[in-house]
Motif scaffolding. Structure first.
Motif, PDB file in Angstrom:
ATOM      1  N   ASP A 149      -6.816  -8.269  -4.179  1.00 21.52           N
ATOM      2  CA  ASP A 149      -4.969  -7.407  -4.189  1.00 21.52           C
ATOM      3  C   ASP A 149      -5.420  -6.339  -4.588  1.00 21.52           C
ATOM      4  O   ASP A 149      -6.311  -5.745  -4.628  1.00 21.52           O
ATOM      5  CB  ASP A 149      -4.486  -8.792  -5.046  1.00 21.52           C
ATOM      6  N   PHE A 173      -1.266  -5.592   5.291  1.00 18.82           N
ATOM      7  CA  PHE A 173      -2.245  -6.420   4.916  1.00 18.82           C
ATOM      8  C   PHE A 173      -3.252  -7.753   5.789  1.00 18.82           C
ATOM      9  O   PHE A 173      -2.729  -6.692   7.256  1.00 18.82           O
ATOM     10  CB  PHE A 173      -1.834  -7.686   3.977  1.00 18.82           C
ATOM     11  N   ILE A 178      -3.309 -13.575   3.703  1.00 15.73           N
ATOM     12  CA  ILE A 178      -2.186 -13.548   3.617  1.00 15.73           C
ATOM     13  C   ILE A 178      -0.919 -14.284   3.160  1.00 15.73           C
ATOM     14  O   ILE A 178      -0.361 -14.440   2.344  1.00 15.73           O
ATOM     15  CB  ILE A 178      -0.779 -12.110   4.065  1.00 15.73           C
ATOM     16  N   HIS A 181      -1.296 -16.737  -1.258  1.00 10.33           N
ATOM     17  CA  HIS A 181      -0.043 -16.397  -2.053  1.00 10.33           C
ATOM     18  C   HIS A 181      -0.718 -15.969  -3.021  1.00 10.33           C
ATOM     19  O   HIS A 181      -0.748 -14.697  -3.990  1.00 10.33           O
ATOM     20  CB  HIS A 181       0.816 -16.844  -2.383  1.00 10.33           C
ATOM     21  N   ARG A 183      -3.426 -14.644  -3.680  1.00 15.38           N
ATOM     22  CA  ARG A 183      -4.547 -13.948  -2.943  1.00 15.38           C
ATOM     23  C   ARG A 183      -3.457 -12.559  -3.102  1.00 15.38           C
ATOM     24  O   ARG A 183      -4.521 -11.551  -3.051  1.00 15.38           O
ATOM     25  CB  ARG A 183      -5.578 -14.309  -2.060  1.00 15.38           C
ATOM     26  N   ARG A 184      -2.610 -12.878  -3.430  1.00 14.22           N
ATOM     27  CA  ARG A 184      -1.935 -11.536  -3.086  1.00 14.22           C
ATOM     28  C   ARG A 184      -1.059 -10.976  -4.413  1.00 14.22           C
ATOM     29  O   ARG A 184       0.022 -10.487  -3.610  1.00 14.22           O
ATOM     30  CB  ARG A 184      -0.918 -10.694  -1.650  1.00 14.22           C
ATOM     31  N   LEU A 187       0.388  -7.996  -4.849  1.00 16.62           N
ATOM     32  CA  LEU A 187       1.906  -6.730  -4.009  1.00 16.62           C
ATOM     33  C   LEU A 187       3.409  -7.976  -4.096  1.00 16.62           C
ATOM     34  O   LEU A 187       3.959  -6.875  -3.757  1.00 16.62           O
ATOM     35  CB  LEU A 187       0.740  -7.624  -2.660  1.00 16.62           C
ATOM     36  N   TYR A 188       3.179  -9.130  -3.685  1.00 21.45           N
ATOM     37  CA  TYR A 188       4.505  -9.493  -3.476  1.00 21.45           C
ATOM     38  C   TYR A 188       5.393  -9.605  -5.448  1.00 21.45           C
ATOM     39  O   TYR A 188       6.524  -9.117  -5.517  1.00 21.45           O
ATOM     40  CB  TYR A 188       4.153 -11.681  -3.610  1.00 21.45           C
TER      41      TYR A 188
END
Length: 502
Positions: A149, A173, A178, A181, A183-184, A187-188
């Protein structure tokens, strides 16, 4: 903070650590990072971070990893177990650094994972950039490690000026990860919080991303809706339901739309029927694209000036060309070989004001003499590129090229053509050609260009693609000396006009 993976050039983050504040130094100290083994260098004369226009998060990770390997002997290759030499080097004093960095910095624990040390450095760098990069306009969210991430979102939100002046954003990404969720999460979180600090984006690139559920779709939709000045949007390899994303676009502001390598089945473009300013349209490798799907674009009160169309059904190609009509100025099309003559005739019949034309083909040989004959009817062309992997070559091709009478042509690029085919054209050319690019140019071909240059006195640049890297400089130097200053020889990438759309 750009990173070019092809050139392997990485910015040295050592020039930035001199400008860490107490909080950022503390972040390193908590992870027991010892910077004592750094070479003694003069302090930078000014803070480079103030002048950054582009910030690539993946580049920060890459640069940090390289810097820690160079200075402490460990990086991603062995992130959890630094060797004895690495530990020994990290135990030396901070005497060679300014006093603020010396204070409060501890010796690294032999058992502490080096990956956490690297992450602490990345966090401190990002904090420093967010408070220092007053000219930051372009943010790229692209991780160096595909299974990692980005840094915590609050780093980018809680520090001023941060992202307040952002104008361009690329989210790039790995699509196969992706959709998970967890794992990111960072980002979100950032994409959800970004509308609170930035509402001035004019360019957005959503790149290699999975939209697997309504939650993620809502996050991206909310980001798009919060940017009323958005004029350029690109969707590249976006998988899942894109209807909300397309529907959220500010269609009355949008001037450029790029749909690239997508599966369009089930997609609605109905909102684009309200477009009034769209001028720049790219459809590249869009599966399931049909006449029915593009009807909103065909009905919209727009004047398309730039088209990039690739791997599309012939009826769709023709319909978009006809829609563009006399407004069209620049066009790049990849035809099926059996459709190229019909497509070019459509261009000639409806788009007489084209100045830039790039053509390529697939699925069989191309009748090049027919292509040349039709192109010659487009009298305003100044830039022409022809790239055909398979062409019908006969003895008459050399003479056929001489019929390419384009009086305004300045730039000519021929890929997969023999230079002998160019000879006939140059011998009768009436164009003010300043740039010519070919696949291969040998010293024995030099006379062809010299004759043209002496006759027309317009040729400045000659480019070629294929040559062994070790021979490149010697060949260029030798040919340039023989050219006697009439023109210069370069590798094609140095003189080529790239058909990039972001």
């Amino acid at each position: 903070m750009p990173y070019n993976p092809e050139r392997k050039k990485i910015i040295d983050i050592g020039v930035f650590i001199y400008f860490f504040n107490e909080e950022e130094i503390s972040c390193l100290s908590k992870e027991e990072i010892d910077l004592s083994d750094l070479p003694k260098n003069p302090s930078p004369l000014f803070n480079y971070a103030q002048y950054l226009h582009i910030l690539d998060i993946g580049a920060i990770e890459k640069a940090t990893d390289a810097w820690m390997k160079n200075n402490f002997g460990f990086g991603l290759q062995n992130p959890h177990h630094p060797d004895d030499y690495s530990i020994k080097r990290m135990k030396k004093s901070l005497a060679q650094l300014p006093l603020p960095i010396q204070q409060g910095t501890k010796i690294i624990n032999e058992e502490y994972p080096s990956i956490r040390a690297k992450n602490a450095m990345i966090d401190s760098l990002c904090k420093m950039f967010m408070r220092s990069a007053l000219n930051l306009k372009y943010l790229i969210l692209s991780p160096y490690d595909p299974d990692k991430d980005m840094p915590r979102s609050r780093i980018f939100i809680d520090n001023e000026p941060g992202l307040a002046n952002l104008r361009k954003l690329k989210v790039r990404f790995y699509a196969n990860l992706i959709d998970q969720h967890e794992r990111r999460e960072n980002l979100y979180d950032l994409l959800k919080l970004l509308p609170n600090v930035c509402n001035g984006l004019v360019q957005l690139d959503v790149n290699r991303i999975m939209v697997p559920n309504c939650v993620i779709a809502e996050i991206l939709t909310g980001l798009i809706k919060s940017q009323p000045e958005l004029t350029y949007c690109r969707f590249y390899k976006v998988y899942g339901d894109m209807n909300k994303l397309i529907g959220a676009l500010p269609v009355h502001k949008l001037t450029s739309l790029v749909l690239d390598d997508l599966i369009l089945s089930g997609l609605s473009l109905s909102s684009l029927s309200r477009s009034t300013r769209l001028e720049y349209l790219v459809f590249r490798k869009c599966r399931s694209l049909s006449i029915e799907l593009i009807q909103p674009i065909l009905k919209a009160p727009i004047k398309l000036k730039y088209l990039y169309l690739s791997d599309l059904p012939n009826d769709v190609l023709k319909a978009i060309i006809i829609k563009s009509s006399e407004a069209l100025e620049q066009v790049s099309i990849k035809f099926r070989s059996e459709d190229i003559s019909e497509g070019l005739e459509t261009l000639v019949n409806h788009c007489q004001n084209i100045t830039h034309l790039s053509l390529s083909a697939y699925n069989g040989p191309v009748d090049i003499l027919s292509v040349i004959s039709i192109i010659s009817l487009l009298k305003h062309i100044t830039h022409l590129k022809l790239s055909f992997a398979n062409i019908n070559i006969g003895d008459e091709l050399e003479n056929g090229f001489s019929k390419l009478q384009l009086e305004k042509l300045q730039y000519l690029e021929l890929i997969n053509f023999d230079i002998i085919h160019l000879k006939g054209y140059l011998s009768k050319c009436c164009s003010p050609l300043s740039t010519i690019i070919m696949d291969v140019i040998e010293e024995s071909n030099l006379q062809i260009f010299l004759d043209f240059s002496r006759e027309r006195n317009t040729l400045k640049w000659v480019g070629f693609d294929y040559i062994h890297p070790e021979k490149y400089l010697k060949v260029c130097q030798r040919i340039n000396e023989s050219a006697d200053c009439h023109f210069q020889i370069f590798h094609a990438k140095q003189v080529r006009i790239r058909e990039k759309y972001f």
